[in-house]
Motif scaffolding. Sequence first.
Motif, mmCIF file in Angstrom:
data_model
loop_
_atom_site.group_PDB
_atom_site.id
_atom_site.type_symbol
_atom_site.label_atom_id
_atom_site.label_comp_id
_atom_site.label_asym_id
_atom_site.label_seq_id
_atom_site.Cartn_x
_atom_site.Cartn_y
_atom_site.Cartn_z
ATOM 1 N N ASN A 71 -6.524 4.522 -4.213
ATOM 2 C CA ASN A 71 -6.302 3.909 -2.901
ATOM 3 C C ASN A 71 -5.687 4.891 -1.911
ATOM 4 O O ASN A 71 -5.980 4.855 -0.712
ATOM 5 C CB ASN A 71 -5.470 2.629 -3.010
ATOM 6 N N LEU A 72 -4.880 5.817 -2.410
ATOM 7 C CA LEU A 72 -4.342 6.858 -1.530
ATOM 8 C C LEU A 72 -5.446 7.824 -1.121
ATOM 9 O O LEU A 72 -5.514 8.252 0.036
ATOM 10 C CB LEU A 72 -3.194 7.589 -2.231
ATOM 11 N N CYS A 91 0.853 -1.182 0.000
ATOM 12 C CA CYS A 91 0.000 0.000 0.000
ATOM 13 C C CYS A 91 0.889 1.232 0.000
ATOM 14 O O CYS A 91 2.094 1.138 0.249
ATOM 15 C CB CYS A 91 -0.922 0.009 1.225
ATOM 16 N N LEU A 97 -4.802 -0.056 6.370
ATOM 17 C CA LEU A 97 -4.973 -1.311 5.650
ATOM 18 C C LEU A 97 -5.075 -2.487 6.609
ATOM 19 O O LEU A 97 -5.887 -3.410 6.396
ATOM 20 C CB LEU A 97 -3.803 -1.509 4.681
ATOM 21 N N GLU A 99 -14.404 8.355 -4.033
ATOM 22 C CA GLU A 99 -14.040 7.417 -2.967
ATOM 23 C C GLU A 99 -14.899 7.649 -1.727
ATOM 24 O O GLU A 99 -15.296 6.691 -1.051
ATOM 25 C CB GLU A 99 -12.548 7.553 -2.638
ATOM 26 N N ARG A 149 -9.841 -0.963 0.232
ATOM 27 C CA ARG A 149 -9.818 0.374 -0.361
ATOM 28 C C ARG A 149 -8.404 0.929 -0.480
ATOM 29 O O ARG A 149 -8.129 1.754 -1.356
ATOM 30 C CB ARG A 149 -10.671 1.334 0.467
ATOM 31 N N THR A 150 -7.484 0.516 0.390
ATOM 32 C CA THR A 150 -6.171 1.156 0.453
ATOM 33 C C THR A 150 -5.027 0.296 -0.073
ATOM 34 O O THR A 150 -3.916 0.785 -0.192
ATOM 35 C CB THR A 150 -5.858 1.582 1.895
ATOM 36 N N LEU A 189 -0.101 4.283 5.056
ATOM 37 C CA LEU A 189 -1.453 3.727 5.174
ATOM 38 C C LEU A 189 -1.459 2.307 5.731
ATOM 39 O O LEU A 189 -2.491 1.639 5.714
ATOM 40 C CB LEU A 189 -2.146 3.728 3.804
ATOM 41 N N GLY A 204 -7.444 6.238 1.557
ATOM 42 C CA GLY A 204 -6.704 6.257 2.815
ATOM 43 C C GLY A 204 -6.717 7.610 3.484
ATOM 44 O O GLY A 204 -6.836 7.712 4.714
ATOM 45 N N GLU A 228 -8.537 -2.658 7.817
ATOM 46 C CA GLU A 228 -9.411 -3.196 6.773
ATOM 47 C C GLU A 228 -9.320 -4.720 6.721
ATOM 48 O O GLU A 228 -10.342 -5.414 6.620
ATOM 49 C CB GLU A 228 -9.009 -2.630 5.412
ATOM 50 N N SER A 248 -2.602 -1.768 -2.705
ATOM 51 C CA SER A 248 -2.165 -1.610 -4.094
ATOM 52 C C SER A 248 -2.268 -2.913 -4.872
ATOM 53 O O SER A 248 -2.533 -2.905 -6.072
ATOM 54 C CB SER A 248 -0.711 -1.116 -4.139
#
Length: 426
Positions: A224-225, A56, A64, A254, A100-101, A60, A228, A67, A103
């Motif tokens: 994703n950033l 990620c 993550l 987002e 969501r966060t 973050l 976050g 999550e 990569s």
Amino acid sequence: MSSFRSRQRSQAGRHFIRPAAEHEASKPEAPAERRAPVQREAAARPPRELDLFAPCPRGLEGVLARELAALGAERVETADGGVGFVGDMTLMMRANLELRTASRVLLRLAHGRYRDERDIYALALNVDWPRWFDVSRTIKVKTDGHGSGLRSLDFVSLKVKDAVCDRFRRAQDARPSVDTRYPDVRIHVYLDAEWATVYLDTSGEPLFKRGWRDETGEAPLRENLAAGVLLLAGYDGSQPLLDPMMGSGTLLIEAADIALNRAPGRLREFGFTELRSYDAVAWEGVRARARQAEKPVAPLPIHGSDRAVQMLVKTRHNLGRVGLAGAVTLAQRDVLDARPFAESGLIVCNPPYGVRLDEQDALAELYPQLGSWLKQHFAGWTANFFTGDLRMPKLMRLTPARKIPLYNGALDCRLFVLPMVAGSNR
């Protein structure tokens, strides 16, 4: 994968990814007489326990990890640049669809010491590649490293590709083809100074590619950033939210997905569908449960604005692409003309960074005006500015409650959190 960072623990056998150095120092080639490398292969594990790693954006990792814990992942452990965890195939599919966060979601297949490229070739050759995908699938190998003394990471990728093909020839007298642009299967190799790790990429394209974008403004924020940043700002989908410098609308989209509990990967495909272990029925069940958890699209307390009319057009287009037409309120206006639409809420935005000297001078003039604008109009709100310009709060003459370090690629950034208390200028 754009960047890797790692922390190796030989005693525990866990591996974590870190951003790769762009230039690695060379070292003399090791002599031919040497011990066989220590090797471990995760492919022989029971299918219900997969050793996984989700890289990620740096900063973050804690978001993550939360999550992943919410998804039911086990042995969740943060590292610099990502989170390691254990789960079954269903969890792996859910992680790709719902995180969501992250990569990517990577499956570790082999891990061992190396001295030169031959050791890495032997490590990769020890993986039962035909177990994981069919010879008809095209492949691409990418190597990253931090502190490796090998002369060429591209040559390592070539040797791993050779090992994959040789393993297939040994088993089937055939080899997979290489496709460096649109491969069916992506293989990632990570090197530190002593250890090599081989991963199978279950995501395919990176997860910040949500499957809808075809229009961007200048220097868009990766999805994703952006997610976050929203989560670090404390956004849970219930608060009024304003982005007065919305650009092409990434933060707004987002935020709406969070508010509607929509899986960020619902519009795209994933690399795990090319693997032998792919279960189409199980995958459809994962997608169906995610759809059932969604809230219906309706007008949300999310507002965005930008002074550039082309950004308004692009944001409106992007909202339509993602099925959010009418859910977010948009306006064309200068940031200093934006006003609160509720007694309290969150401002979350990604202001422009000054690169050239004239841009930095212009921002130095804007920042005090932003500080006055917040004090005059946004008492009761909390402003969250994600920026690579570390001068910002000082020039705004405001003291942040929090300064959260984040990286936008290689750029050192901060999320400045500024609660605007009624009757106070600081």
